[in-house]
Design a protein around this motif. Structure first.
Motif, short mmCIF file in Angstrom:
data_model
loop_
_atom_site.label_atom_id
_atom_site.label_comp_id
_atom_site.label_asym_id
_atom_site.label_seq_id
_atom_site.Cartn_x
_atom_site.Cartn_y
_atom_site.Cartn_z
N ASP A 10 0.86 -1.19 0.00
CA ASP A 10 0.00 0.00 0.00
C ASP A 10 0.89 1.24 0.00
N THR A 11 0.94 1.94 -1.12
CA THR A 11 1.91 3.02 -1.29
C THR A 11 1.74 4.13 -0.25
N ASN A 37 6.15 -1.08 -3.51
CA ASN A 37 4.81 -0.51 -3.71
C ASN A 37 4.07 -1.21 -4.85
N SER A 40 2.38 2.62 -8.88
CA SER A 40 2.19 3.95 -8.31
C SER A 40 3.14 4.94 -8.97
N ILE A 63 -3.46 3.43 -11.28
CA ILE A 63 -2.13 3.70 -10.74
C ILE A 63 -2.27 4.75 -9.64
N GLU A 64 -1.83 4.41 -8.46
CA GLU A 64 -1.94 5.34 -7.33
C GLU A 64 -0.91 6.46 -7.47
N VAL A 65 -1.28 7.65 -7.03
CA VAL A 65 -0.38 8.80 -7.06
C VAL A 65 -0.23 9.33 -5.64
N TYR A 76 8.12 6.11 -11.15
CA TYR A 76 7.08 5.08 -11.25
C TYR A 76 7.55 3.84 -10.49
N ASP A 78 6.37 -0.30 -9.33
CA ASP A 78 5.44 -1.42 -9.37
C ASP A 78 6.00 -2.53 -8.50
N ASN A 239 -1.73 15.15 -2.19
CA ASN A 239 -1.13 14.55 -3.38
C ASN A 239 -1.29 15.39 -4.64
#
Length: 329
Positions: A10-11, A37, A40, A63-65, A76, A78, A239
């Motif tokens: 969980d980023t 992560n 993200s 994709i989470e930011v 980036y 992954d 964010n």
């Protein structure tokens, strides 16, 4: 010295955990954290998020930011990107000394038969191709250094997800992001997984610091990390924030970082100002922005005010003259 192998993907939680270790675990002189992560984009503290990402692609591909608390550029991540964090009590002489904090990675790769080098202001490269970047935050004698390592990342997703500034491409003299990067796994004669590489890096640190022991968070600590995750790193305002109102935008790439200035000028005076970029600094640039409000929008006037400030705390390696140039034509 303590080490933490964070198994969460969980980023927002992972970055909240990192901040907790940095700001709350003050009794620990040195902390080493390893973490991975989910897909993200992690943007730097001073960056304008909407300018750094391909919003449609990010949205469509879930994709989470998340914004981190250190400067530098967007990256980036992954499940095949390895992140490491070194937190230590240091004076400012070590500030932005990215090279010394990169030695564990360089030496671990050397043991695998791969020659890696530290280059530029914060990059790790193999044969001229980047595979890692570094960033730092500093608070009252305490440094948090973190690095992101491309181990077996999907580079096609990386290139689509990041809306990379043309200034970075032009400054490197190449035509694409993919031409500049490599995955660690592609440089290994004997292929291993990202988790095996993580364990090798941890083994290296254990040999260098034989007194190092594992740290386990209490339920109370985890609750606090989760609260911070929800309130800050999982929050849209942190964010993304609000896009600035402006009628002038100037973007200039300097050797020590890019400055992207949004200026709203009313009656030839600076009515509002927002400075973004991938530069490094130990304090929020909001103090610099506020100091320039109300000044005549003239290069010499802005420069004179900037020269009154200790800019090294906000812009590492960027001079008052360069900042003035980035704000006023």
């Amino acid at each position: 010295m303590k080490y933490i192998v964070n198994e969460s993907n969980d980023t927002a939680f992972n970055i909240a955990l990192e901040e907790y270790a940095f700001k709350q675990m003050l009794d620990e002189d040195m902390i080493f954290i390893l973490w991975i992560n989910k897909p993200s984009i992690i943007v730097g503290r001073h960056q304008n998020t909407i300018e750094e990402i391909n919003r449609d692609y990010v949205r469509e591909n879930d994709i989470e930011v998340v914004r981190r608390i250190s400067g530098g550029g967007a990256v980036y991540h992954d499940y095949n990107n390895l992140n490491y964090t070194i937190i230590s009590n240091e004076n400012q002489d070590k500030l932005f000394d990215f090279k010394s904090f990169s030695i564990p990675v360089i030496n671990t790769l050397a043991e695998l038969g791969v020659k890696a080098e530290f280059t530029g202001r914060n990059d790790l490269e193999i044969d001229g191709k980047k595979f890692g970047g570094n960033a730092q935050a500093y608070i009252k004698g305490r440094i948090m250094h973190h690095g992101a390592l491309l181990f077996d990342v999907d580079l096609s997703v990386l290139s689509k997800a990041l809306q990379v500034s043309k200034h970075k491409i032009e400054s490197k003299g190449v035509k694409s992001v993919r031409a500049r990067v490599t995955n660690i796994v592609d440089e290994l004669e004997e292929k291993i997984s990202v988790l095996e590489f993580r364990d090798l890096l941890l083994d290296y640190m254990k040999k260098e610091y034989p007194e190092m022991t594992e740290y386990t968070f209490s339920d109370t600590e985890l609750e606090e990390i989760h609260r911070n995750r929800d309130a800050k790193f999982g929050n849209w305002d942190w964010n993304y924030g609000k896009s600035p109102a402006y009628n002038i935008r100037r973007t200039i790439k300097f050797p020590s970082g890019l400055i992207d200035a949004y200026v709203n000028v009313v009656d030839s005076r600076i009515d509002s100002l927002k400075i973004y970029g991938d530069f490094f600094g130990i304090e929020d640039v909001v103090a610099v922005e506020e100091a320039l409000i109300g000044l005549a929008y003239e290069r010499d006037v802005v420069l004179a005010k900037l020269q009154e400030l200790d800019l090294s705390r906000y812009f590492a390696g960027i001079s008052a003259q360069e900042i003035a140039e980035a704000i006023v034509e």
